[in-house]
Write a protein that holds these residues in place. Sequence first.
Motif, PDB file in Angstrom:
ATOM      1  N   ALA A  31       0.852  -1.187   0.000  1.00  0.00           N
ATOM      2  CA  ALA A  31       0.000   0.000   0.000  1.00  0.00           C
ATOM      3  C   ALA A  31       0.891   1.241   0.000  1.00  0.00           C
ATOM      4  CB  ALA A  31      -0.905  -0.012   1.229  1.00  0.00           C
ATOM      5  N   GLY A  32       0.294   2.427  -0.097  1.00  0.00           N
ATOM      6  CA  GLY A  32       1.094   3.650  -0.039  1.00  0.00           C
ATOM      7  C   GLY A  32       2.004   3.631   1.179  1.00  0.00           C
ATOM      8  N   LEU A  33       3.142   4.294   1.086  1.00  0.00           N
ATOM      9  CA  LEU A  33       4.136   4.230   2.160  1.00  0.00           C
ATOM     10  C   LEU A  33       3.564   4.606   3.521  1.00  0.00           C
ATOM     11  CD1 LEU A  33       7.531   5.545   0.721  1.00  0.00           C
ATOM     12  CD2 LEU A  33       6.963   3.238   1.485  1.00  0.00           C
ATOM     13  N   MET A  34       2.630   5.543   3.558  1.00  0.00           N
ATOM     14  CA  MET A  34       2.082   5.944   4.856  1.00  0.00           C
ATOM     15  C   MET A  34       1.355   4.786   5.540  1.00  0.00           C
ATOM     16  SD  MET A  34      -1.296   8.272   3.994  1.00  0.00           S
ATOM     17  CE  MET A  34      -1.845   8.261   5.699  1.00  0.00           C
ATOM     18  N   TYR A  35       0.837   3.834   4.749  1.00  0.00           N
ATOM     19  CA  TYR A  35       0.150   2.676   5.304  1.00  0.00           C
ATOM     20  C   TYR A  35       1.078   1.478   5.467  1.00  0.00           C
ATOM     21  CZ  TYR A  35      -4.112   5.254   4.165  1.00  0.00           C
ATOM     22  OH  TYR A  35      -5.088   6.201   4.091  1.00  0.00           O
ATOM     23  N   SER A  36       1.929   1.232   4.493  1.00  0.00           N
ATOM     24  CA  SER A  36       2.702  -0.014   4.472  1.00  0.00           C
ATOM     25  C   SER A  36       4.136   0.127   4.973  1.00  0.00           C
ATOM     26  CB  SER A  36       2.734  -0.577   3.046  1.00  0.00           C
ATOM     27  OG  SER A  36       3.476   0.272   2.180  1.00  0.00           O
ATOM     28  N   GLY A  37       4.666   1.339   4.952  1.00  0.00           N
ATOM     29  CA  GLY A  37       6.090   1.504   5.233  1.00  0.00           C
ATOM     30  C   GLY A  37       6.516   1.048   6.605  1.00  0.00           C
ATOM     31  N   ALA A  38       5.703   1.334   7.608  1.00  0.00           N
ATOM     32  CA  ALA A  38       6.080   0.967   8.969  1.00  0.00           C
ATOM     33  C   ALA A  38       6.136  -0.536   9.161  1.00  0.00           C
ATOM     34  CB  ALA A  38       5.106   1.592   9.967  1.00  0.00           C
ATOM     35  N   VAL A  39       5.302  -1.283   8.404  1.00  0.00           N
ATOM     36  CA  VAL A  39       5.308  -2.741   8.482  1.00  0.00           C
ATOM     37  C   VAL A  39       6.452  -3.314   7.658  1.00  0.00           C
ATOM     38  CG1 VAL A  39       3.995  -4.834   7.964  1.00  0.00           C
ATOM     39  CG2 VAL A  39       2.834  -2.838   8.916  1.00  0.00           C
ATOM     40  N   ALA A  40       6.595  -2.837   6.434  1.00  0.00           N
ATOM     41  CA  ALA A  40       7.654  -3.337   5.554  1.00  0.00           C
ATOM     42  C   ALA A  40       9.035  -3.149   6.179  1.00  0.00           C
ATOM     43  CB  ALA A  40       7.593  -2.621   4.211  1.00  0.00           C
ATOM     44  N   ALA A  41       9.208  -2.091   6.932  1.00  0.00           N
ATOM     45  CA  ALA A  41      10.519  -1.788   7.510  1.00  0.00           C
ATOM     46  C   ALA A  41      11.036  -2.908   8.392  1.00  0.00           C
ATOM     47  CB  ALA A  41      10.443  -0.488   8.299  1.00  0.00           C
ATOM     48  N   TYR A  42      10.137  -3.618   9.073  1.00  0.00           N
ATOM     49  CA  TYR A  42      10.585  -4.719   9.932  1.00  0.00           C
ATOM     50  C   TYR A  42      11.254  -5.819   9.111  1.00  0.00           C
ATOM     51  CZ  TYR A  42       8.330  -2.889  14.113  1.00  0.00           C
ATOM     52  OH  TYR A  42       7.998  -2.116  15.199  1.00  0.00           O
ATOM     53  N   ALA A  43      10.705  -6.099   7.946  1.00  0.00           N
ATOM     54  CA  ALA A  43      11.304  -7.118   7.077  1.00  0.00           C
ATOM     55  C   ALA A  43      12.623  -6.628   6.498  1.00  0.00           C
ATOM     56  CB  ALA A  43      10.328  -7.488   5.966  1.00  0.00           C
ATOM     57  N   TYR A  44      12.649  -5.370   6.079  1.00  0.00           N
ATOM     58  CA  TYR A  44      13.859  -4.866   5.436  1.00  0.00           C
ATOM     59  C   TYR A  44      15.009  -4.646   6.419  1.00  0.00           C
ATOM     60  CZ  TYR A  44      11.543  -4.683   0.988  1.00  0.00           C
ATOM     61  OH  TYR A  44      10.905  -5.054  -0.172  1.00  0.00           O
ATOM     62  N   ARG A  45      14.694  -4.480   7.688  1.00  0.00           N
ATOM     63  CA  ARG A  45      15.767  -4.447   8.683  1.00  0.00           C
ATOM     64  C   ARG A  45      16.482  -5.801   8.752  1.00  0.00           C
ATOM     65  NH1 ARG A  45      18.257  -0.289  11.068  1.00  0.00           N
ATOM     66  NH2 ARG A  45      18.111  -1.089  13.186  1.00  0.00           N
ATOM     67  N   VAL A  46      15.737  -6.885   8.575  1.00  0.00           N
ATOM     68  CA  VAL A  46      16.358  -8.211   8.554  1.00  0.00           C
ATOM     69  C   VAL A  46      17.165  -8.394   7.273  1.00  0.00           C
ATOM     70  CG1 VAL A  46      15.905 -10.690   8.555  1.00  0.00           C
ATOM     71  CG2 VAL A  46      14.570  -9.183  10.022  1.00  0.00           C
ATOM     72  N   VAL A  47      16.658  -7.875   6.156  1.00  0.00           N
ATOM     73  CA  VAL A  47      17.378  -7.983   4.879  1.00  0.00           C
ATOM     74  C   VAL A  47      18.774  -7.375   4.999  1.00  0.00           C
ATOM     75  CG1 VAL A  47      17.396  -7.235   2.461  1.00  0.00           C
ATOM     76  CG2 VAL A  47      15.270  -8.071   3.508  1.00  0.00           C
ATOM     77  N   GLU A  48      18.905  -6.327   5.793  1.00  0.00           N
ATOM     78  CA  GLU A  48      20.214  -5.698   5.986  1.00  0.00           C
ATOM     79  C   GLU A  48      21.244  -6.694   6.518  1.00  0.00           C
ATOM     80  OE1 GLU A  48      20.000  -1.117   7.109  1.00  0.00           O
ATOM     81  OE2 GLU A  48      18.710  -2.302   8.423  1.00  0.00           O
ATOM     82  N   LYS A  49      20.792  -7.675   7.292  1.00  0.00           N
ATOM     83  CA  LYS A  49      21.707  -8.654   7.893  1.00  0.00           C
ATOM     84  C   LYS A  49      22.081  -9.771   6.930  1.00  0.00           C
ATOM     85  CE  LYS A  49      20.976 -10.068  12.043  1.00  0.00           C
ATOM     86  NZ  LYS A  49      20.337 -10.677  13.244  1.00  0.00           N
ATOM     87  N   TYR A  50      21.310  -9.917   5.855  1.00  0.00           N
ATOM     88  CA  TYR A  50      21.536 -11.007   4.905  1.00  0.00           C
ATOM     89  C   TYR A  50      21.589 -10.421   3.489  1.00  0.00           C
ATOM     90  CZ  TYR A  50      20.037 -13.888   8.861  1.00  0.00           C
ATOM     91  OH  TYR A  50      19.919 -14.477  10.091  1.00  0.00           O
ATOM     92  N   PRO A  51      22.618  -9.638   3.194  1.00  0.00           N
ATOM     93  CA  PRO A  51      22.649  -8.936   1.905  1.00  0.00           C
ATOM     94  C   PRO A  51      22.662  -9.890   0.715  1.00  0.00           C
ATOM     95  CG  PRO A  51      24.781  -8.807   3.017  1.00  0.00           C
ATOM     96  CD  PRO A  51      23.823  -9.370   4.000  1.00  0.00           C
TER      97      PRO A  51
END
Length: 244
Positions: A31-51
């Motif tokens: 969804a638009g970042l204002m709706y989805s960004g806060a949720v997606a960020a949790y997944a992408y924080r993990v992606v940082e650990k597994y480039p």
Amino acid sequence: SATVRSFLERAGKPAEMPPSAHLVGIVAPHAGLMYSGAVAAYAYRVVEKYPAETVVVLAPSHRVGFSGISVYRDGPFQTPLGLVPLDRELIEAVGKACPDVRNFPQAHAREHAIEIQLPFLQTVLPSVRLVPMVFGNPSWEVCERLAETLAALSASHRFLVVASTDLSHFHSEKEAHALDGRVLERLRRLEARPLWDDFLAGNCEACGAAPLVTLMLYAHKVGVREAVVLKYATSADVTGDTNL
């Protein structure tokens, strides 16, 4: 950039994973970042650990109906953060190995479900290359064939898979929690076929049902036996409106 980084900062430290963990994919909303960004960020924080060098984004088609799956081949994607190049070698390999994958540019022209993931990817994986795939109206067998193709190619290519999907739409918060809870429980246990049957029966909803199920099938084929739900929210968490 400031918006994306603020979501990542608010998500805090990446979730702790077992020492032997190997990330094969994530599920993130679109969804638009204002709706989805806060949720997606949790997944992408993990992606940082597994480039990863390459990310395969699996997304639904919101505007164009077609059969099978389309992979975009015509050039890089552009966001305000710059260009995201394609992994042409992996795109060609997927196309050769899976007969359901073709180039249907119309499916990508106005599709947001891939593009909404890119600013996060550009932030946590600045050198990332992209394999952008949009699902039309695929069958279970099509999802299985693509999952098998990706599993086979994972032996010679290093990539992460992102399933881009929102869950239920236009329900009260109570109804949404019930519908979405069924998806999350199936996802945790990687119960791909039961989840597919639930979608067909109307027991739950996801606009990216086929991408989600394909990721679950792929994960199971490469040895993963469970998923971790990092964050769940609804639009009510942003707007305060629990009626819709």
